[in-house]
Scaffold this active site. Structure first.
Site, PDB file in Angstrom:
ATOM      1  N   GLU A  43       0.845  -1.197   0.000  1.00 43.59           N
ATOM      2  CA  GLU A  43       0.000   0.000   0.000  1.00 43.59           C
ATOM      3  C   GLU A  43       0.885   1.253   0.000  1.00 43.59           C
ATOM      4  O   GLU A  43       0.622   2.220  -0.743  1.00 43.59           O
ATOM      5  CB  GLU A  43      -0.874  -0.046   1.254  1.00 43.59           C
ATOM      6  N   ASP A  47       0.700   3.738  -3.206  1.00 43.52           N
ATOM      7  CA  ASP A  47       0.323   5.145  -3.051  1.00 43.52           C
ATOM      8  C   ASP A  47       1.259   6.036  -3.873  1.00 43.52           C
ATOM      9  O   ASP A  47       0.810   6.955  -4.562  1.00 43.52           O
ATOM     10  CB  ASP A  47       0.389   5.514  -1.562  1.00 43.52           C
ATOM     11  N   GLU A 119      -4.749   0.625  -3.340  1.00 46.33           N
ATOM     12  CA  GLU A 119      -3.345   1.053  -3.373  1.00 46.33           C
ATOM     13  C   GLU A 119      -2.405  -0.147  -3.393  1.00 46.33           C
ATOM     14  O   GLU A 119      -1.414  -0.161  -4.131  1.00 46.33           O
ATOM     15  CB  GLU A 119      -3.031   1.952  -2.166  1.00 46.33           C
TER      16      GLU A 119
END
Lengths: 230, 230
Positions: A43, A47, A119
């Protein structure tokens, strides 16, 4: 089997299936099964991939827009509200490995889990297929939102979102009150107060009641700290 | 000529020279000469390139570190303090096109300009040469800082930085005062108050006076809002 179905949904076939399984593993699953990897590191990476792909898209697509505006548009896309909505629309929640406790308290619909999964999957596509594959994946899901955001047309339904939050809080009561109206009949502005269990948590104004209420709901959600919760 | 010298410094040769000129153009130059492009949009893009390259490096280099820690390390690298320091060390300030007004008030040494120029040049390298060239450029300049940050060894000299700020404020007076010491002789903790023109703007503690003062200076700079000014 589940992985195949997800691959079909997202339009990308993984070489490394372990990667996509990690991307789908919420931390609650790990705690119960004591395996080693959850999706939080992916994640973190995903991102950054999102930020770059969207920044480059905006940079090239809108040569006339200044930095400040580009930053605002990007923030509207790379946020819990936007990513969880896309994730929910494509039913990504059903693929997440999560603990029973999480699942029983609505984990599959939880905004933060949905956004973080998006993400993490982005991070997995990037590691597995490189930047170009990640770009294809991201734009397939977010291009419309990006263009809408750039044209000021990306509006989330914050009233519904606030209703969800109130429900999670064991039936808190949401109330919108028109505090005042100003201006002539054909050009009125409405001012709305938003109360949660009789406590003022947000204000909003707008050309009609609906717009004022949406703004108040947005401000109320900000006040409660849930808009960008992770 | 200037571009050639910069290319030598950064170890990358641009195909598109207009791109690197834009990356070096501060907004103050535009205002005076009324040309069309300054480096702010490239800075927007470059920031995202930095985030991705550093995230990926951290993700792969430190498989044992959790997301929260990776995020903290990344934030120490992609910030004004870190980027301006690297920029200053490599004398990038001399290449920036800026207005006379900016230059006469110390623009070539200004932290925000130095950091933003580094980001803009990163964006230009990415557009000109792609992700791999950008990665080479970024890691050439920042790898040591990233590893130091990961090992808790990246420490900036915040006392000197605060002194610069005080000077810019026409000779504000900086003073550190040991407020108290606690613990036994071999294991003391020092508590320091930082005053700017006799006003308390930060506190710090540490195992010696120097450490406590650095922390106080960091907190003072945060209080003044200059640490991540753009």
């Amino acid at each position: 089997m589940e992985v195949k179905s997800l691959e079909k949904t997202i339009g990308y076939k993984f070489h490394n299936k372990t990667l996509v399984k990690t991307a789908l593993t919420h931390s609650s699953f790990i705690n119960e099964k004591s395996c080693s990897n959850n999706n939080e590191r992916l994640e973190f990476l995903g991102d950054a991939v999102l930020e770059l792909v969207i920044s480059e898209y905006l940079y090239k697509k809108f040569p006339e827009k200044l930095e400040g505006e580009l930053t605002k548009i990007r923030a509207k896309i790379v946020c819990t509200e936007s990513l969880s909505t896309v994730s929910a629309k494509n039913n990504l929640g059903r693929y997440v490995y999560m603990g029973k406790g999480e699942e029983n308290t609505g984990g599959r619909e939880r905004r933060s889990i949905l956004a973080n999964t998006f993400e993490a999957v982005t991070g997995a596509v990037y590691l597995d297929g490189g930047l170009e594959e990640a770009r294809k994946f991201i734009l397939r899901f977010l291009k419309k939102n990006i263009n809408d955001a750039a044209n000021g047309k990306l509006i989330f339904d914050y009233k519904t979102r606030l209703q969800e939050v109130a429900q999670q809080r064991q039936g808190s009561i949401v109330e919108y009150r028109v505090e005042k109206e100003t201006g002539p009949e054909h050009n009125k502005i409405f001012y709305v107060d938003l109360l949660l269990d009789s406590k003022l948590i947000g204000k909003g104004d707008g050309k009609n009641k609906k717009e004022a209420e949406q703004k108040a709901a947005y401000n109320g959600l900000s006040f409660l700290g849930v808009l960008n919760e992770k």
